[in-house]
Design a protein around this motif. Structure first.
Motif, PDB file in Angstrom:
ATOM      1  N   PRO A  19     -19.799   6.653  29.853  1.00 44.44           N
ATOM      2  CA  PRO A  19     -20.486   6.233  29.251  1.00 44.44           C
ATOM      3  C   PRO A  19     -20.512   5.317  27.554  1.00 44.44           C
ATOM      4  O   PRO A  19     -19.310   5.132  26.803  1.00 44.44           O
ATOM      5  CB  PRO A  19     -21.897   6.752  28.955  1.00 44.44           C
ATOM      6  CG  PRO A  19     -21.105   8.381  28.692  1.00 44.44           C
ATOM      7  CD  PRO A  19     -19.648   8.632  29.181  1.00 44.44           C
ATOM      8  N   LYS A  28     -25.418   7.119  39.547  1.00 46.11           N
ATOM      9  CA  LYS A  28     -26.112   8.087  38.321  1.00 46.11           C
ATOM     10  C   LYS A  28     -27.648   8.103  38.086  1.00 46.11           C
ATOM     11  O   LYS A  28     -28.077   7.247  38.187  1.00 46.11           O
ATOM     12  CB  LYS A  28     -25.073   8.530  37.265  1.00 46.11           C
ATOM     13  CG  LYS A  28     -25.503   9.211  36.532  1.00 46.11           C
ATOM     14  CD  LYS A  28     -24.714   9.400  35.073  1.00 46.11           C
ATOM     15  CE  LYS A  28     -25.939   8.528  33.745  1.00 46.11           C
ATOM     16  NZ  LYS A  28     -26.307   9.358  32.914  1.00 46.11           N
ATOM     17  N   GLY A  52     -25.770   1.227  31.870  1.00 45.10           N
ATOM     18  CA  GLY A  52     -26.787   1.299  32.498  1.00 45.10           C
ATOM     19  C   GLY A  52     -27.558  -0.160  32.261  1.00 45.10           C
ATOM     20  O   GLY A  52     -27.601  -1.109  33.307  1.00 45.10           O
ATOM     21  N   LYS A  99     -27.394  17.418  32.246  1.00 48.76           N
ATOM     22  CA  LYS A  99     -26.560  18.176  31.257  1.00 48.76           C
ATOM     23  C   LYS A  99     -27.202  18.913  30.629  1.00 48.76           C
ATOM     24  O   LYS A  99     -27.294  19.853  29.740  1.00 48.76           O
ATOM     25  CB  LYS A  99     -26.450  16.547  29.639  1.00 48.76           C
ATOM     26  CG  LYS A  99     -26.405  15.346  30.240  1.00 48.76           C
ATOM     27  CD  LYS A  99     -26.402  14.620  28.970  1.00 48.76           C
ATOM     28  CE  LYS A  99     -26.064  13.573  29.002  1.00 48.76           C
ATOM     29  NZ  LYS A  99     -26.652  12.692  29.756  1.00 48.76           N
ATOM     30  N   ALA A 150     -26.261   3.348  36.034  1.00 47.52           N
ATOM     31  CA  ALA A 150     -26.679   4.819  35.714  1.00 47.52           C
ATOM     32  C   ALA A 150     -28.287   4.083  35.692  1.00 47.52           C
ATOM     33  O   ALA A 150     -29.104   3.586  35.242  1.00 47.52           O
ATOM     34  CB  ALA A 150     -27.401   4.768  33.880  1.00 47.52           C
ATOM     35  N   LEU A 201     -22.249  13.644  22.355  1.00 44.66           N
ATOM     36  CA  LEU A 201     -22.987  12.775  23.638  1.00 44.66           C
ATOM     37  C   LEU A 201     -21.993  10.884  22.200  1.00 44.66           C
ATOM     38  O   LEU A 201     -22.113  10.782  21.325  1.00 44.66           O
ATOM     39  CB  LEU A 201     -24.570  12.683  22.431  1.00 44.66           C
ATOM     40  CG  LEU A 201     -25.411  13.462  23.497  1.00 44.66           C
ATOM     41  CD1 LEU A 201     -26.480  13.729  23.026  1.00 44.66           C
ATOM     42  CD2 LEU A 201     -25.339  13.403  24.719  1.00 44.66           C
ATOM     43  N   THR A 202     -22.320  10.023  23.467  1.00 45.71           N
ATOM     44  CA  THR A 202     -21.890   8.605  22.445  1.00 45.71           C
ATOM     45  C   THR A 202     -23.160   8.078  21.882  1.00 45.71           C
ATOM     46  O   THR A 202     -22.765   7.165  20.447  1.00 45.71           O
ATOM     47  CB  THR A 202     -21.743   7.811  23.826  1.00 45.71           C
ATOM     48  OG1 THR A 202     -22.647   7.949  25.032  1.00 45.71           O
ATOM     49  CG2 THR A 202     -19.986   7.991  24.560  1.00 45.71           C
TER      50      THR A 202
HETATM   51  O1  C5P Z   1     -28.020   2.335  29.502  1.00 40.71           O
HETATM   52  P1  C5P Z   1     -26.571   2.077  29.087  1.00 40.71           P
HETATM   53  O2  C5P Z   1     -25.303   2.178  29.934  1.00 40.71           O
HETATM   54  O3  C5P Z   1     -26.223   2.405  27.639  1.00 40.71           O
HETATM   55  O4  C5P Z   1     -26.481   4.188  30.121  1.00 40.71           O
HETATM   56  C1  C5P Z   1     -25.876   4.717  29.704  1.00 40.71           C
HETATM   57  C2  C5P Z   1     -26.460   6.395  30.517  1.00 40.71           C
HETATM   58  O5  C5P Z   1     -25.388   7.632  30.472  1.00 40.71           O
HETATM   59  C3  C5P Z   1     -27.410   7.181  30.417  1.00 40.71           C
HETATM   60  O6  C5P Z   1     -27.730   7.713  31.628  1.00 40.71           O
HETATM   61  C4  C5P Z   1     -27.163   8.407  29.343  1.00 40.71           C
HETATM   62  O7  C5P Z   1     -28.197   9.171  29.449  1.00 40.71           O
HETATM   63  C5  C5P Z   1     -25.886   8.712  29.737  1.00 40.71           C
HETATM   64  N1  C5P Z   1     -24.597   9.068  28.712  1.00 40.71           N
HETATM   65  C6  C5P Z   1     -25.027   8.775  27.912  1.00 40.71           C
HETATM   66  N2  C5P Z   1     -23.848   9.504  26.769  1.00 40.71           N
HETATM   67  C7  C5P Z   1     -23.068  10.929  27.480  1.00 40.71           C
HETATM   68  C8  C5P Z   1     -23.285  11.621  28.445  1.00 40.71           C
HETATM   69  C9  C5P Z   1     -24.414  10.676  29.483  1.00 40.71           C
HETATM   70  O8  C5P Z   1     -24.916   7.220  27.672  1.00 40.71           O
HETATM   71  N3  C5P Z   1     -22.765  11.462  26.793  1.00 40.71           N
END
Ligand code: C5P
Length: 236
Positions: free
Chosen positions: A177, A34, A209, A66, A10, A119-120
């Motif tokens: 993620p 990403k 990320g 998204k 990410a 969302l996670t």
């Molecule tokens: O820094 P981290 O590992 O938490 O990054 C996770 C990435 O995945 C971020 O770019 C975030 O926007 C993305 N993401 C997420 N949850 C989702 C979809 C995408 O955390 N459901």
């Protein structure tokens, strides 16, 4: 699929100047990069070009916008993303079946639509506050059925839900993620697991990320995650 193709880095950065040094160090180690809202809002298509030109073996581009709008708008945005050479594009499953189908039509064959379920960063109390009576796992199942039924290639869910999704949809692309190597801080992610567990649970692509960004050596951090994915797949 090689272990490195299972890792999506990410590239979350405020602008291209700060993204490029990271990209140069990490892109050679991963199969997918990403680009998300933060960088795309600032740098637009230049961010996509930078990823494609970062290494000789261009990583696949995952554009994580998204999208969530009326079907016609999403269809046209998806067509524009596909024209940039993006291979994966996210939309929100909660946009509904018509919007999901429109995204797939707009994206065409070269770009796959992946629908974000819950969302996670959301836990059960957050879903209740949104008026969602389902527990997170049931909500993810419901949105997954909707997205796959509408023609999406796959879904985004937390690693904790990946096994249940895999059991229901054998052919779906599962993107997770909320992945943290053992000992890494979870940040704002509420439902996390390690890369090994995510892959064992059925994730095709794990998104990481901050654990890479914040490492002293981001390239080595990415290699370490690829090694742990390979071990989970029995490749070492
Ligand atoms: O820094 P981290 O590992 O938490 O990054 C996770 C990435 O995945 C971020 O770019 C975030 O926007 C993305 N993401 C997420 N949850 C989702 C979809 C995408 O955390 N459901």
């Amino acid at each position: 699929m090689a272990a490195r193709d299972r890792l999506a880095f990410a590239l979350d950065a405020p602008d291209l100047a700060r993204a490029l040094p990271l990209l140069r160090r990490v892109a050679p180690e991963v199969g997918v990069v990403k680009v998300g809202l933060e960088l795309f809002v600032r740098a637009g298509p230049d961010a996509i070009r930078a990823v494609r030109e970062a290494t000789d073996r261009a990583p696949r581009v995952f554009l994580d916008l998204k999208l969530h709008d009326i079907p016609r708008t999403v269809e046209r945005a998806a067509a524009n993303a596909a024209a940039l050479g993006v291979e994966l594009l996210t939309v929100h499953a909660a946009g509904g079946a018509a919007m999901l189908g429109a995204a797939c039509s707009g994206a065409g064959d070269a770009c796959r639509i992946v629908a974000v379920t819950a969302l996670t960063s959301l836990g059960a109390p957050d879903l209740r506050a949104l008026g969602v009576a389902d527990e997170p796992a049931a909500w993810v199942d419901r949105l997954t059925d909707l997205a796959i039924g509408a023609g999406c290639a796959g879904i985004v869910c937390s690693p904790l839900e990946a096994a249940a999704v895999r059991a229901r949809h054998r052919g779906a692309l599962i993107v997770t993620p909320g992945v943290r190597p053992a000992g890494a801080p979870s940040g704002d992610q509420a439902r996390t697991s390690t890369p090994e567990d995510a892959v064992r649970a059925g994730a095709d692509l794990v998104v990481v990320g901050r654990p890479i960004h914040e490492a002293t050596d981001p390239g080595e951090a990415a290699r370490g995650i690829v090694r742990s994915i390979a071990a989970a797949l029995g490749e070492t």
